[in-house]
Design an enzyme around this catalytic site. Structure first.
Site, mmCIF file in Angstrom:
data_model
loop_
_atom_site.group_PDB
_atom_site.id
_atom_site.type_symbol
_atom_site.label_atom_id
_atom_site.label_comp_id
_atom_site.label_asym_id
_atom_site.label_seq_id
_atom_site.Cartn_x
_atom_site.Cartn_y
_atom_site.Cartn_z
ATOM 1 N N GLU B 50 0.810 -1.228 0.000
ATOM 2 C CA GLU B 50 0.000 0.000 0.000
ATOM 3 C C GLU B 50 0.841 1.275 0.000
ATOM 4 O O GLU B 50 0.408 2.307 -0.504
ATOM 5 C CB GLU B 50 -0.964 0.021 1.186
ATOM 6 C CG GLU B 50 -2.115 -0.975 1.068
ATOM 7 C CD GLU B 50 -1.794 -2.343 1.633
ATOM 8 O OE1 GLU B 50 -0.601 -2.614 1.932
ATOM 9 O OE2 GLU B 50 -2.727 -3.157 1.786
ATOM 10 N N MET B 479 24.474 8.431 2.493
ATOM 11 C CA MET B 479 24.365 9.695 3.219
ATOM 12 C C MET B 479 24.610 9.477 4.710
ATOM 13 O O MET B 479 25.226 10.304 5.375
ATOM 14 C CB MET B 479 22.991 10.326 2.969
ATOM 15 C CG MET B 479 22.894 11.763 3.432
ATOM 16 S SD MET B 479 24.109 12.834 2.616
ATOM 17 C CE MET B 479 23.177 13.418 1.205
#
Lengths: 163, 569
Positions: B50, B479
């Protein structure tokens, strides 16, 4: 600084939690919050007492306005206004102490709404500051219970919050 | 004739001209799926999770001017969707999410797959509704679309209990919406616009700072005209890339944490800053106290009053729809007959150009031994002629894509800017590809992000979506690794991606083409080969330099002029 903000919102399920959720999500203070339907049952009027810097208060006003269910917002403390809070306080008192309590109560324009042998319940309506003073005057030792409604506010004279 | 609530819901979508919805069936939405099955106007894209349904609807909305629609079931259906909804909320993307709810008589009884959908989404939607009567379905869906796309756009949730989707009512779709407590801003205040023009004309060191609002408002043409008319330097935020053409000489690059040196310095040292549909995000202005040390006048145009004066003090606030306000500003500028101070502007551009030289442009040390991630993006830009829709995930690859792919058109750069949602890129690309059939769609990702929604490769196969996945695989959560290197003493806590799958085999297992690229000399041929395959999804697994860092960098909590240019400076 303390601010008293009034708003009109759709009287719908969940509307109150949108306001309460906004304050907690953005880390704003709520000192008190009072809400009930108005003469138009589709609208509720809410009075919020909060505090913060000018920038924070500006954001609170804008964020409240942004809620879809909120129809109008007024920062009452920006102009002439009145505020009142209802307090019920149950005090343990007998004999002479009760007479003394009633004398103090009269000074604050309160009234007795219930009495038993050992307790006396007083109703008082005034500004939040006055209610604080009354509690101070009778002293916390004797107080059994305090219930306060939170402030309700209204603008003076022609200052009206209506749709 | 009376229709069921489910049929009404689908008819509403038809009335709204919805072509595609993204969803996943379940118990509470069975009636709605049944109604969907019995028509063919609204096409359903079956995702594999979903979260992906909402990201796909989001990519669909970002790359078009339409409202994205997702349909999920109750309980885990809606909780899985929450990340997608919050992503759209942070970036002000218009979505309507319809969720099933347990039957109304079971609400509050801890029924199977029950969750308080309205409660759980309240902080991350523009508005939400729980339907209590079948008669409310049509007016509520009408309101949901109106709220989603008007004013500052955002996601709107409509939660429909299962029994109500099976009750019957006459279908009447309202022609218009009136919400007395909601009046989105239109034009700007003309006195404020006059004050803005005055400030702009008096400026010696002006700067235009444009954000995602310009893209959302469709005001890119107006912004471009304004920047050219004034002759000022212009910067686009991460969300605003493409609103002003990156190839133009007045464009100074992206500002902020990984912005260009010249954009950061010009933001910091300008004397008049015109902020258009931007919100002075912490990743853009860095430390606000440091930013405030340089006195400057700020004009801030935004449709949302609460975005103005939220983080910085503003001298001339203008509330309104950017497209209308910029038109007003342009006509005011033309009628005022004033021109910006020419000598002041010449000196300012000299300064900006000096910063450009000092910053040295976006640069990296290329290598013939190991693939540099920036090189891949540069080649991607060349091979796609700068005209692709580029979605991204979140991390280093996102910053490199933002820096090295020069976006010259709005709605081409699709990324999760505000929430920073890993796993956004691939499902978003599905929505982009569906609404832009035939267009080139690239998903720039990393081996970390792609695994957060990799199951969508299956959806791409089912619906023939020829997305090009450009994965910059450096075996690290890059990162995180970069911050650990800079700020945590090289302690690479849990940022190494061990036991990675063979992405080529994985792509093949899903029925796609996979290519692994190890050498810099193979980068260009691989990209060419992949993009030549117009009808296939190609997964490109680039083995990139694990030690590469994103520069320039304004470290968290620092000011814009404290930008670090590169390791060797």
């Amino acid at each position: 600084m303390r601010h008293i903000i009034s708003l009109l919102m759709e009287n719908e399920a969940g509307a109150l939690s949108r306001v309460a959720g906004l304050f907690s999500a953005r880390g704003y203070n709520i000192e008190s919050l009072a809400v009930a339907p108005t003469e138009d049952p589709t609208l509720s009027r809410m009075t919020i007492v909060t505090s913060g810097s000018d920038a924070v208060i500006e954001q609170i006003n804008k964020q409240l306005n942004k809620l879809i269910d909120v129809a109008a917002v007024m920062d009452l403390s920006e102009g002439e206004h009145l505020e009142r809070e209802l307090m019920l306080v149950k005090v343990g008192s007998e004999g002479a102490a009760r007479e003394e309590l009633k004398r103090k109560m009269a000074v604050f324009n309160g009234r007795v709404i219930d009495e038993s042998d050992r307790t006396c319940t007083i109703e008082l309506t005034d500004t939040c500051a006055k209610l604080d003073s009354f509690l101070q005057a009778i002293g916390s030792d004797l107080i059994l219970e305090t219930v306060r409604s939170g402030a309700s506010g209204i603008g003076r004279g022609e200052r009206i919050l209506k749709l | 004739m009376e229709l069921t609530g489910a049929e009404i819901a689908i008819r509403c979508l038809q009335e709204e001209g919805v072509e595609y919805i993204f969803g996943y069936p379940g118990g509470a939405v069975l009636h709605i799926y049944d109604a969907l099955f019995q028509q063919d106007k609204v096409k359903h894209i079956l995702v594999r999770h979903e979260q992906a349904a909402v990201h796909a609807a989001d990519g669909y909305a970002r790359s078009s001017e339409k409202v994205g629609v997702a349909l999920v079931t109750s309980g885990p259906g809606i909780t899985n969707a929450v990340t997608g909804i919050a992503t759209a909320y942070m970036d002000s993307i218009p979505l309507v999410v319809i969720s099933g709810q347990v039957p109304s008589y079971a609400i509050g009884e801890d029924a199977f797959q029950e969750v308080d959908a309205v409660g759980i989404t309240r902080p991350c939607v523009k508005h939400n509704f729980l339907i209590k009567d079948v008669k409310d379905i049509a007016p509520t869906i009408k309101k949901a679309f109106y709220l989603a796309k008007s004013g500052r756009p955002g996601p709107v949730l409509v939660d429909i209990p299962k029994d109500i989707s099976n009750h019957k009512a006459e279908f009447i779709y309202p022609g218009s919406v009136n919400i007395r407590s909601y009046n989105p801003a239109g034009k700007g205040d003309s006195a404020q616009i006059k004050s803005a023009v005055q400030l702009l004309m008096e400026a010696k060191r002006p700067m235009i700072y444009s954000g995602g609002g310009v893209v959302l408002s469709g005001a890119s043409a107006q912004l471009t005209e304004l920047v050219r008319l004034l002759g000022f330097p212009c910067t686009n935020t991460l969300m605003g890339l493409g609103a002003y053409p990156a190839n133009d000489k007045q464009f100074v690059g992206m500002p902020g944490m990984h912005g260009t040196y010249e954009a950061c310095m010009a933001m910091q040292h300008c004397d008049v800053l015109l902020a258009v549909g931007a919100r002075f995000d912490d990743r853009v202005v860095g430390n606000v106290e440091h930013f405030a040390q340089v006195p400057r006048k700020i004009i801030h145009i935004d449709i949302d009053p609460s975005s103005i004066a939220k983080r910085v003090k503003v001298d001339v606030p203008v509330v309104g729809d950017l497209k209308l306000v910029l038109d007003q500003l342009l006509s005011e500028l033309r009628s005022s007959k004033q021109k910006p101070d020419a000598s002041g502007m010449a000196a300012w551009w000299k300064q900006v150009d000096e910063w450009r030289v000092k910053g040295g442009g976006l640069r990296y040390k290329n290598s013939t031994e190991i693939i540099k991630p920036q090189f891949v993006i540069e080649k991607l830009y060349e091979i796609t002629g700068g005209d692709a829709f580029v979605t991204s995930d979140v991390g280093q690859h996102q910053m490199w894509a933002a820096q090295y792919y020069k976006f010259n058109k709005p709605r081409r750069w699709i990324n999760s800017g505000g929430l920073g949602t890993m796993g956004f890129g691939l499902p978003a690309a599905m929505g982009v590809q569906l609404i832009n059939p035939g267009a080139t769609v690239a998903c720039v990702t990393g081996e970390g992000s792609i695994q957060m929604n990799i199951q969508e490769l299956s959806t791409c196969k089912q619906f023939h979506l020829p997305i090009k996945v450009v994965s910059l695989n450096n075996r690290y959560l890059g990162m995180v690794r970069q911050w650990q290197e800079f700020f945590h003493g090289n302690r690479y806590s849990e940022s190494y991606m061990d036991a990675l799958p063979d992405f080529v085999k994985l792509a093949e297992a899903y029925g796609h083409i996979g290519i692994r690229i190890d050498k810099p000399s193979d980068v260009e041929p691989a990209l060419k080969e992949a993009f030549a395959r117009k009808n296939d999804l190609v997964f490109m697994d680039f083995q990139t330099d694990p030690t590469e860092n994103v520069f320039p960098m304004v470290p968290g909590g620092k000011g814009l002029s404290e930008v670090i240019l590169s390791e060797d400076l």
